[in-house]
Design an enzyme around this catalytic site. Structure first.
Site, PDB file in Angstrom:
ATOM      1  N   VAL A  99       0.869  -1.175   0.000  1.00 42.60           N
ATOM      2  CA  VAL A  99       0.000   0.000   0.000  1.00 42.60           C
ATOM      3  C   VAL A  99       0.905   1.224   0.000  1.00 42.60           C
ATOM      4  O   VAL A  99       1.882   1.273   0.742  1.00 42.60           O
ATOM      5  CB  VAL A  99      -0.908   0.022   1.258  1.00 42.60           C
ATOM      6  CG1 VAL A  99      -1.805   1.242   1.252  1.00 42.60           C
ATOM      7  CG2 VAL A  99      -1.725  -1.265   1.357  1.00 42.60           C
ATOM      8  N   CYS A 100       0.573   2.197  -0.854  1.00 38.56           N
ATOM      9  CA  CYS A 100       1.282   3.489  -0.835  1.00 38.56           C
ATOM     10  C   CYS A 100       2.773   3.248  -1.068  1.00 38.56           C
ATOM     11  O   CYS A 100       3.144   2.456  -1.947  1.00 38.56           O
ATOM     12  CB  CYS A 100       0.978   4.200   0.494  1.00 38.56           C
ATOM     13  SG  CYS A 100       1.378   5.960   0.535  1.00 38.56           S
ATOM     14  N   THR A 101       3.635   3.888  -0.285  1.00 40.20           N
ATOM     15  CA  THR A 101       5.072   3.751  -0.491  1.00 40.20           C
ATOM     16  C   THR A 101       5.619   2.426   0.040  1.00 40.20           C
ATOM     17  O   THR A 101       6.841   2.218   0.012  1.00 40.20           O
ATOM     18  CB  THR A 101       5.822   4.930   0.154  1.00 40.20           C
ATOM     19  OG1 THR A 101       5.333   5.092   1.491  1.00 40.20           O
ATOM     20  CG2 THR A 101       5.587   6.207  -0.623  1.00 40.20           C
TER      21      THR A 101
END
Lengths: 205, 205
Positions: A99-101
């Site tokens: 998720v995300c970075t």
């Protein structure tokens, strides 16, 4: 089925907890929060700690990895304990997700070379340095790798994952349980939709 | 500006962390997780603990209350430490808010008598027993009370709250930061949208 969410200092809480609260409802799934050492791990905003119930070293295999992002993912040390663990554990997973970075951690571990992937909109350049091709979609599936866009995209990724692990009806049931019928009061959730004024405000936050 | 999220055993993690990860980006806001005693508090799914950094007794006032729900909110004891604290603290708040069955705690504390409010779709009957009028909307504002529907509605509520506490542009900037451009893979997030088969599957989970 064992699902592991590895935590690290300065992770983003919602990256971990969005998928967590979807996946804990999957029949037969055991969700485990892990970190370099068991115990509380402080998030990027600094006002919250999640308890890791297991040490990474005690987990030698799992079916699904869910790697959150956060400020601590962008500059995670190349010799930190998480990257080696990700490389080893990924070999035996059915699905490796982020998720995300969190995708930057997968990239730093060398798992995204030649793959299509996504990340938070502000970090697409760093993703490319790991040999990945950035794809501007909310959830990107490439083989057994599933990456999600920024923070809240973890919810969409986790429902996609439930449909793959079980079936669509189970995913829909969990969507109903968490009443995920989103109605954002504004329409500024992507670079394409946010006004120049909103982007400028973000720079001042 | 002090924002307090009170935790209790068997809360739903996403109810707390969704608003948390929106509100921590609000300039000038200090978000505090609190509980009967400082220390880890286990969620309803049982696989996660969030650390409360403060004891309720040490917080005598705050500007904003965000009350999460969860299994532990549905049967919270009438003489438990949270209800008295909610009653006292609510007197001085600028906004008192809830997510999911957090509204049942506000109701049990006597704060919803004669008010319009919302809650998780499965608990509307219990909400009515506290003298509230259930309103089937995702976010309901009545005076300084803001209630949100189930679990994931806390994100929509928190963005609404940011616009009220600061302005719409700040809310849009935070929406962009958490990339809240939801694209659920299925359309089953409300009772009206979920198929009979999905509702039946949920009964078996």
């Amino acid at each position: 089925m064992r699902i592991v969410i590895p935590l690290f200092e300065r992770f983003t809480a919602l990256d971990a907890v969005g998928p967590y609260d979807v996946l804990t409802h999957l029949p037969g799934a055991e969700v485990v929060l892990a970190a370099a050492e068991a115990g509380p791990v402080r998030d990027g905003a600094g006002r919250l700690a999640l308890t890791a119930d297991a040490a990474l070293a005690d987990i030698t295999a799992c079916d699904v990895l869910v790697v959150p992002g956060g400020p601590g993912a962008r500059d995670y040390p190349a010799d930190g304990p998480l990257l080696d663990w990700l490389r080893r554990t990924h070999e035996g997973t059915r699905w490796t997700t982020s998720v995300c970075t969190g995708s930057l951690l997968l990239g730093a571990a060398g798992l995204l070379t030649g793959r299509t992937a996504t990340t938070h909109w502000a970090r697409t350049g760093q993703l490319a340095t790991y040999g990945a091709t950035y794809t501007p979609e909310r959830v990107v599936v490439d083989g057994k790798l599933i990456t999600a866009a920024g923070v809240s995209a973890g919810l969409d990724m986790a429902l996609t994952l439930v449909a793959l692990l079980a079936d669509q009806l189970t995913a829909e049931a969990i969507q109903l349980l968490i009443e995920y019928d989103p109605q954002p009061p504004f329409d500024a959730g992507s670079l394409a939709k946010a006004s120049p004024a909103a982007r400028e405000r973000l720079r001042t936050l």
